[in-house]
Design an enzyme around this catalytic site. Sequence first.
Site, mmCIF file in Angstrom:
data_model
loop_
_atom_site.group_PDB
_atom_site.id
_atom_site.type_symbol
_atom_site.label_atom_id
_atom_site.label_comp_id
_atom_site.label_asym_id
_atom_site.label_seq_id
_atom_site.Cartn_x
_atom_site.Cartn_y
_atom_site.Cartn_z
ATOM 1 N N ALA A 142 0.843 -1.193 0.000
ATOM 2 C CA ALA A 142 0.000 0.000 0.000
ATOM 3 C C ALA A 142 0.876 1.240 0.000
ATOM 4 C CB ALA A 142 -0.928 0.015 1.217
ATOM 5 N N ASP A 143 0.297 2.317 -0.486
ATOM 6 C CA ASP A 143 0.978 3.613 -0.430
ATOM 7 C C ASP A 143 -0.080 4.685 -0.245
ATOM 8 O OD1 ASP A 143 3.609 5.019 -0.699
ATOM 9 O OD2 ASP A 143 2.507 6.081 -2.268
#
Length: 285
Positions: A142-143
């Site tokens: 995730a970012d």
Amino acid sequence: MADHKTSLEPPPAYTDEPPAAQSATNAAPPPRQGVVRAPLPLNLPALNMIRGKRVILASASPRRRQLLAQSDDSKLSGTNDSHLEQVGLNELEIIPSTEPENQDKALPPFEYVLATAEQKARNVYAAQIDSPQGEPALVIAADTVVSTHMGQILEKPRSERDHIATLKMLRDQNGGWHKVYTAVVCMAPLDSLADPGYAFETHVEETAVKFDQSVTDDLIVSYVRTREGADKAGGYGIQGVGSILVEKIDGTFDNVVGLPLRATLQLIEKVIVEPDVPDEVEEAL
């Protein structure tokens, strides 16, 4: 209501006397006074299929780990976020990507955050596929980025002065509104002969956040000096003291924390239970 006890036991049953049909393994012992109880894990096919297998979180974020695990991981960040839901993936391996995040920040935030999360997932999956521990059953990456209403991606504060200026800008521009984007990527190996040999699903979620425009400069300076937001894009943590800056949000709260749980569970189900297989491969099976 916050309770700072750290001893954990399974939660009690809904009745004092569980029905005979209830499994003995699910029957909870009677509560002890002063004990904080962890919730039971979600009983979902996709999660049950990967429990006990290698599940890698390609992120060093304690918040993402806390959202996915079922343990008192609030100690990782020094806070007691008992309001954060927990999925129950207790055996997460934390293996952040070691490759530089070199996507062009001139990209729109939606594209930038997705490209970065995809890069993290592919790098960690490739590095672990031939590991002595075996191929991972699931990689989650995730970012998260914070952007102005004009689409400018905000970096982590470089100094106290920069930190104060960032928060004042978020308060003063566009009526206090800005956006938070989180991209989530899930990868899992396929049992079939499909090329490239893994299922790959992505999601990008957007949440609008409005700072309270009545927040004073003194309060901003005081918050900055707590250092809570010093290592966070946008310079604040909504799950902590930084909530005092926020008037309201339009979207999901856990997306602003760093991982939209509902969307993440949907991705896990897609790659674990019903992975997409090319038509030509299905015909050959």
